[in-house]
Design an enzyme around this catalytic site. Sequence first.
Site, mmCIF file in Angstrom:
data_model
loop_
_atom_site.group_PDB
_atom_site.id
_atom_site.type_symbol
_atom_site.label_atom_id
_atom_site.label_comp_id
_atom_site.label_asym_id
_atom_site.label_seq_id
_atom_site.Cartn_x
_atom_site.Cartn_y
_atom_site.Cartn_z
ATOM 1 N N LYS A 121 1.917 5.393 6.746
ATOM 2 C CA LYS A 121 2.889 5.489 5.536
ATOM 3 C C LYS A 121 2.444 6.002 4.301
ATOM 4 C CE LYS A 121 6.095 4.214 6.687
ATOM 5 N NZ LYS A 121 6.754 4.972 7.706
ATOM 6 N N THR A 160 4.045 12.188 8.731
ATOM 7 C CA THR A 160 5.073 13.029 9.180
ATOM 8 C C THR A 160 5.457 14.420 8.493
ATOM 9 O OG1 THR A 160 6.038 11.124 10.337
ATOM 10 C CG2 THR A 160 7.413 13.004 10.010
ATOM 11 N N HIS A 165 -4.370 7.729 13.119
ATOM 12 C CA HIS A 165 -4.458 6.694 11.869
ATOM 13 C C HIS A 165 -5.693 5.836 11.885
ATOM 14 C CE1 HIS A 165 -0.368 7.336 10.539
ATOM 15 N NE2 HIS A 165 0.005 6.693 11.281
ATOM 16 N N SER A 196 5.969 0.446 1.721
ATOM 17 C CA SER A 196 6.600 1.128 2.918
ATOM 18 C C SER A 196 6.239 0.666 4.271
ATOM 19 C CB SER A 196 5.832 2.576 2.674
ATOM 20 O OG SER A 196 6.595 3.501 3.620
ATOM 21 N N THR A 231 10.667 21.154 4.568
ATOM 22 C CA THR A 231 9.735 19.961 4.431
ATOM 23 C C THR A 231 9.970 19.018 3.485
ATOM 24 O OG1 THR A 231 7.720 20.793 3.550
ATOM 25 C CG2 THR A 231 8.002 21.067 5.865
#
Length: 295
Positions: free
Chosen positions: A48, A52, A108, A138, A227
């Site tokens: 988070k 992405t 991660h 988040s 983006t």
Amino acid sequence: MELIQDTSRPPLEYVKGVPLIKYFAEAMGPLQSFKARPDDLLISTYPKSGTTWVSEILDMIYQAGDQQKCLRAPIYIRVPFLEFKAPGAPSGMETLKDTPSPRLLKTHLPLALLPQTLLDQKVKVVYVARNAKDVAVSYYNFYHMARVHPEPGTWDSFLEKFMAGKVSYGSWYQHVREWWELSRTHPVLYLFFEDMKENPKREIKKILEFLGRSLPEETVDRIAHCTSFKEMKKNPMTNYSTIPENIMDHNVSPFMRRGVAGDWKTTFTVAQNERFEADYAEKMAGCELTFRSEL
């Protein structure tokens, strides 16, 4: 009729002292056979933190700003998630088999679990760090919609687990610090989510310089536009709407929820903030990393 076992909400499993999603823990064995290539690029973040977002930026850079090429497949296919494993979906290692070089990879994992081959090959890393309070909020919402996690419980209890490093991937504090330390000896570009929100073009240019690439100004503008949170939220190739509902339930919360800096203020109580600040001061003592809480 044989009953299908409910695979949702399993408890976390510990690997080398790090709590992980059960299915991801199962992927750690096969991941040891992964062989990095010198032209791989690794995207590393604590969950988070803009993973992405920077993945899409990098794929657009690799495709010279051609958005149509970036619509060829969902982001989790274009940028394989090394430790990913879930019922009914291809694992990260399986996705890698069909990924041509130069490859973009995502993880991660804290350094204790990172495949050594990535360090041995001196693979370049783009790391993104985000304010801990925004990450916690988040992550709590993500726990609700991503059914591979255990039940998140109340916000107050989740926040305590986050501070104690008892959420998937363990301690945020350790993660951001150890990757910062690695940047002294390994080719790591250490970025901050808040800087990316403040001036996306500036940070895209930092990435280009790190990669040793250049693109025309209008291409950089196009990448910044495509983006943006607004554009990515409605793009099925980036918003994870193609993931099966038994893994991510978008009816509970969208994967791309708000994407802003300072959102923690809508969730933290005064008492929670005071408790968090004291814990943060203790755990980040002596660290030169500084995080902005809002723009």
